[in-house]
Design a protein around this motif. Structure first.
Motif, mmCIF file in Angstrom:
data_model
loop_
_atom_site.group_PDB
_atom_site.id
_atom_site.type_symbol
_atom_site.label_atom_id
_atom_site.label_comp_id
_atom_site.label_asym_id
_atom_site.label_seq_id
_atom_site.Cartn_x
_atom_site.Cartn_y
_atom_site.Cartn_z
ATOM 1 N N TRP A 48 86.320 -16.374 67.461
ATOM 2 C CA TRP A 48 86.711 -16.096 68.841
ATOM 3 C C TRP A 48 88.215 -15.845 68.902
ATOM 4 N N LEU A 54 84.589 -12.053 70.868
ATOM 5 C CA LEU A 54 84.050 -12.311 69.530
ATOM 6 C C LEU A 54 84.449 -11.171 68.594
ATOM 7 N N HIS A 68 78.370 -14.912 77.895
ATOM 8 C CA HIS A 68 78.482 -13.749 77.011
ATOM 9 C C HIS A 68 77.089 -13.146 76.813
ATOM 10 N N ARG A 119 80.164 -19.975 76.704
ATOM 11 C CA ARG A 119 81.290 -20.600 75.985
ATOM 12 C C ARG A 119 82.466 -20.661 76.931
#
Length: 523
Positions: A286, A292, A194, A189
C-alpha cells in the motif's frame, strides 16, 4: 497453482490460507487448496459434491462453475458460486447464470444446502462489513442489442437471518476504459472501500483494475495508475492473461495478490495455453496515498516473487501411482458433469481395480463414465492398464486426452466383426470425428492392455503394451495446442485432462476394470 485453476479467490483464516478456483463442468464443483506459507499448496477439498448443490446435467462445455468467492465472517465459511446453464457469445446474447451460497463451519465441510441468490450476472462475491452486514456484488449482464453487455458492478444486501437478498440493487461501478468489467471483490482498509475487478476479457488483454470509495455504495474513484496488473501488449512475458485477482494479507502484515494467468506453449507469442488458465501470486504493498501497487514498481506479472516471512510448510509429495486400493477415489480425479455413484463406478466390486460401467459417448453432455485429472505440466505421462471384453462395436474402454466433448484423442479397446477385440485411436478435433489409426486385432486370450499418453510440450502421442514392458507407439504426434482454450477460438475456459473412460452405446453398461493409474510429470 498449475494446470486449470482459474478465477482465484484467496482467503486467510488465522495462519491458514485457502484458495478457491473455478471447475466449470467438472464435478465435484470448486477446488479449494490449502497453504500455511503461500509457497506450498495442497488440494484440500471440493465442497459442491452432491446434485442438490450442483446439478450440471446437460450443461454446455465451459458452463457450470464460474468464479467462486470464498470468505469467512469469523464464525463460518461462505462460498458463493455461479452455475452457468448457457453462455454463448455476442451472437447468442443471453446468459443463464444462477448464483448460489453455501456455508460451513469447517472448510472441509459439511457444506450446507444452497441458498439461491440471483441470476442477473456472474462472478458474485460476498463482502462482510465491520458492522456485521453482508453485501453481494456481481457483474450485471445486459443482453440487449446496442448495449454494453458488461453493464457494471451491482450491489445488494444479503440478510443472513432471512437467507436472501434484501433491499435495493444499486450499480456502484461502470468500469474503466479497458472494458469487459467482471470479477468484483470488495475490501475495506482504513477509511476506504476498495473495489477490485477484472477487465479486458479473460484472455491476452486481461487486467486487474482497482477503484475506491469512502462509502460502500460509492461513488468509486478509479486508481489513477490503472490497471494494477496486466500482461497486455507484453507478448515477451512468460506469464500472460494476468487478471481476475483477489487479495490477502499475512499475519505479519505482508500483502499478496492471487491472479489468473496463462503460460503459452509458444515463447514470446500470444499462443496456446495447454494447461489452461492457472493462478499466480504477486507481492503487493500500500502506498502512502492508500493505493495498491506491485512491489516490483511495475504493473506486469513477475515470474519470481518474494516469498512471505513465514515458516516453510511443505506437504508430503503426491504419489505418482494410484493402485485403486483405497475405498475412496483419489481427490485429483473428477467426473464430467455428474457425481460418482455406484451406478457407474466401483472400487469395491473388484478390489484393487477401478471398475467403470459404460454409459454415453464422449460427445455427451449428460452421463459419461469418465474419470480424469488435470494435466499440470507441459511434459508429463499418464498410464493405465485395462481389462475389457467387449462384445460389440458399441462398447469401448481406454485412456483419453480430453479438453471437452468436441476436443479429445482416445486410445480404446473395442470389438468389430472383422477383427474381433481390437485397439484403435479415435479423435475429435473441433467436433470433427476421425480415426487416425486402423484397428489392431488383439489376441482373444490377452486380457490386459497397457496404455500410455506422453506429453512433450508442443506434441503428445500414445503407446500401448501387451506385457507392461515392451511399448509400441501408435498413431501420429498430436498437437498439444489442440487441447487448449485458445484453440477453441478463446471460447472455452478449462484445460487439458488425462483419464479413463468406458462407453456402452447399446445401454447394457458393459464394465471395464482398470488396474492402476500413473501420472508422472517429466519436468
Amino acid at each position: 497453482m498449475r494446470g486449470f485453476n482459474p478465477d482465484p479467490s484467496i482467503l486467510r483464516v488465522g495462519e491458514d490460507f485457502y484458495l478457491a478456483t473455478s471447475t466449470f463442468e467438472w464435478f465435484p464443483g470448486v477446488q479449494i487448496h490449502h497453504s500455511r506459507d503461500l509457497v506450498n499448496w495442497k488440494l484440500l477439498t471440493r465442497p459442491l459434491n452432491r446434485t442438490s448443490q450442483l446439478d450440471m446435467l446437460g450443461n454446455p462445455d465451459s458452463g457450470g462453475i464460474w468464479a467462486p468467492c470464498l470468505t469467512h465472517d469469523g464464525e463460518r465459511f461462505y462460498l458463493i458460486y455461479t452455475d452457468v446453464k448457457h453462455w454463448g457469445n455476442l451472437r447468442e446474447p443471453f446468459k443463464d447464470t444462477h448464483n448460489y451460497l453455501v456455508t460451513a463451519e469447517n472448510i472441509e465441510g459439511p457444506w450446507s444446502e444452497p441458498i439461491y441468490l440471483n441470476s442477473s450476472g456472474f462472478d458474485p462475491s460476498l463482502f462482510h462489513d465491520d458492522d456485521g452486514r453482508k453485501w453481494l456484488v456481481n457483474m450485471l449482464w445486459d443482453w440487449r442489442k446496442g448495449k454494453n453487455p458488461f453493464a457494471g458492478t451491482v450491489l445488494q444486501e444479503y440478510d443472513a437471518v432471512q437467507q436472501k437478498l434484501v433491499g435495493p440493487i444499486k450499480k456502484i461501478f461502470s468500469g474503466s476504459s479497458i472494458g469487459l468489467t467482471e470479477g468484483p471483490h470488495i475490501y475495506k482498509r482504513g477509511d476506504f472501500y476498495h473495489l477490485m475487478v477484472a477487465e479486458g476479457g479473460t484472455s491476452y488483454d486481461h487486467a486487474v483494475t482497482v477503484a475506491r470509495s469512502r462509502t460502500l455504495d460509492g461513488p468509486y474513484e478509479l486508481d489513477p495508475q490503472t490497471p494494477l496488473l496486466t500482461s497486455r501488449n507484453h507478448p515477451e512475458l512468460p506469464i500472460q492473461k494476468a487478471g481476475h485477482a483477489s487479495l490477502t494479507d499475512t499475519p505479519s502484515g505482508e500483502w499478496y495478490l492471487a491472479h489468473l494467468c496463462g503460460r503459452p506453449l509458444e515463447t514470446g507469442t500470444l499462443g496456446h495455453c495447454l494447461l489452461g488458465r492457472e493462478t499466480s501470486l504477486q507481492k503487493v504493498e500500500w502506498t502512502e496515498e492508500g493505493w495498491l501497487r506491485l512491489v516490483s514498481g511495475k504493473n506486469t506479472p513477475e515470474q519470481d516473487v518474494p516469498a512471505p516471512q513465514l515458516p516453510a510448510h511443505p506437504w508430503p509429495k503426491e504419489p505418482e501411482l494410484d493402485g485403486f486400493d483405497s475405498p475412496t477415489l483419489n481427490l485429483h480425479f473428477q467426473s464430467l458433469r455428474i457425481p460418482v455413484t455406484e451406478h457407474w463406478l466401483s472400487l469395491s466390486e473388484r478390489p484393487g481395480f477401478l471398475r467403470l460401467k459404460g454409459q454415453e459417448s464422449l460427445l455427451s453432455r449428460h452421463r459419461q463414465s469418465l474419470i480424469a485429472r488435470r494435466l499440470q505440466a507441459f511434459r508429463a505421462e499418464a498410464e493405465t492398464c485395462v481389462e475389457f471384453s467387449p462384445e460389440s462395436f458399441q462398447q469401448m474402454a481406454g485412456l483419453v486426452a480430453f479438453y471437452d466433448v468436441r476436443h479429445w484423442v482416445y486410445l480404446r479397446v473395442s470389438f468389430s466383426e472383422e477383427n474381433g477385440r481390437n485397439l484403435q485411436l479415435l479423435q475429435c478435433d473441433a467436433g470433427k470425428y476421425d480415426e487416425p489409426t486402423t484397428e489392431i486385432p488383439l489376441d482373444p486370450h490377452q486380457q490386459k492392455v497397457w496404455m500410455r499418453v506422453t506429453f512433450q510440450h508442443d506434441t503428445f502421442h500414445f503407446s500401448y503394451a501387451l506385457d507392461g514392458q515392451n511399448w509400441t507407439r501408435l498413431g501420429p504426434d498430436f498437437q498439444s495446442s489442440k487441447l487448449s482454450d485458445d484453440y477453441v477460438n478463446g471460447l472455452a475456459f478449462t484445460g487439458a485432462f488425462v483419464g479413463m473412460c468406458v462407453q456402452d452405446l447399446g445401454g447394457t453398461r458393459k464394465a471395464a476394470d482398470f488396474d492402476f493409474f500413473r501420472y508422472t510429470e517429466l519436468e
